[in-house]
Design an enzyme around this catalytic site. Structure first.
Site, PDB file in Angstrom:
ATOM      1  CG  HIS A  86     -15.760 -25.118  12.325  1.00 12.11           C
ATOM      2  ND1 HIS A  86     -16.740 -24.409  11.691  1.00 12.11           N
ATOM      3  CD2 HIS A  86     -15.820 -24.740  13.637  1.00 12.11           C
ATOM      4  CE1 HIS A  86     -17.363 -23.642  12.557  1.00 12.11           C
ATOM      5  NE2 HIS A  86     -16.819 -23.813  13.741  1.00 12.11           N
ATOM      6  CD  GLU A 132     -16.932 -28.190   8.156  1.00 16.44           C
ATOM      7  OE1 GLU A 132     -16.514 -28.397   9.324  1.00 16.44           O
ATOM      8  OE2 GLU A 132     -17.964 -27.561   7.915  1.00 16.44           O
ATOM      9  CB  CYS A 141     -20.142 -22.327   9.692  1.00  8.84           C
ATOM     10  SG  CYS A 141     -18.354 -22.067   9.605  1.00  8.84           S
ATOM     11  CB  CYS A 145     -16.587 -24.188   6.838  1.00 13.94           C
ATOM     12  SG  CYS A 145     -15.762 -24.476   8.420  1.00 13.94           S
TER      13      CYS A 145
END
Length: 163
Positions: free
Chosen positions: A80, A82, A118, A121
């Site tokens: 991801h 992040e 999510c 994260c």
């Protein structure tokens, strides 16, 4: 002359970072900012050295689990945005910082509705010491998330987990 707000300025930069994404479904871009200085950027894509979905020509998650529309992150090749940004920053610089996150759906080129980090994260953001997350809703609107709320309102314990 109207001047873009500082938050939208940083979200615009995160949106540009998203253009490097290698996902076939969604392009996410993220920047981490502290004291008005960008300390890291990240976009979603396969781990270094692995083939990206754009190179393979198919989404591994959709190929392996076509019935899953939400979740199924373990089948996704991408790290991801992040996560990639946090991997590029030192923790001392992340403490007290802000993340700016933008997601764009590739099928419509619209901003991702309900864009937010999510569950995994969010846990990493908490541990990194990041204080605030801004997620773009549309070109001029965004949502603000106070990370302390994710700590105090532990959705893994209250049965109201959000993705």
């Amino acid at each position: 002359m109207d001047r873009v707000s500082k938050i939208n300025y940083y979200l615009d930069i995160a949106e540009t970072v998203a253009e490097r994404s290698t996902c076939l479904l969604k392009h996410y871009g993220c920047i981490i900012v502290k004291n008005d200085e960008i300390i890291a950027t990240g976009y979603n894509g396969a781990p270094r050295g692995r083939k990206n979905c754009i190179d393979l020509g198919f989404c591994t998650k959709k190929k392996l689990f076509p019935e899953i529309h939400h979740g199924g992150f373990d089948a996704c090749r991408s790290v991801h945005a992040e996560q990639n940004a946090m991997l590029s920053a030192s923790r001392d610089k992340m403490i007290g910082s802000t993340i700016y996150l933008v997601g764009v759906r590739k099928d419509t080129n619209d901003y991702e509705e309900g864009a937010m980090p999510c569950q995994m994260c969010r846990k990493l953001i908490i541990n990194a010491g990041i204080e605030t997350v801004f997620a773009r809703i549309n070109k001029n609107e965004y949502k603000k998330f106070d990370v302390k709320d994710w700590i105090e309102q532990d959705d893994l314990l209250d049965g109201k987990m959000t993705y």
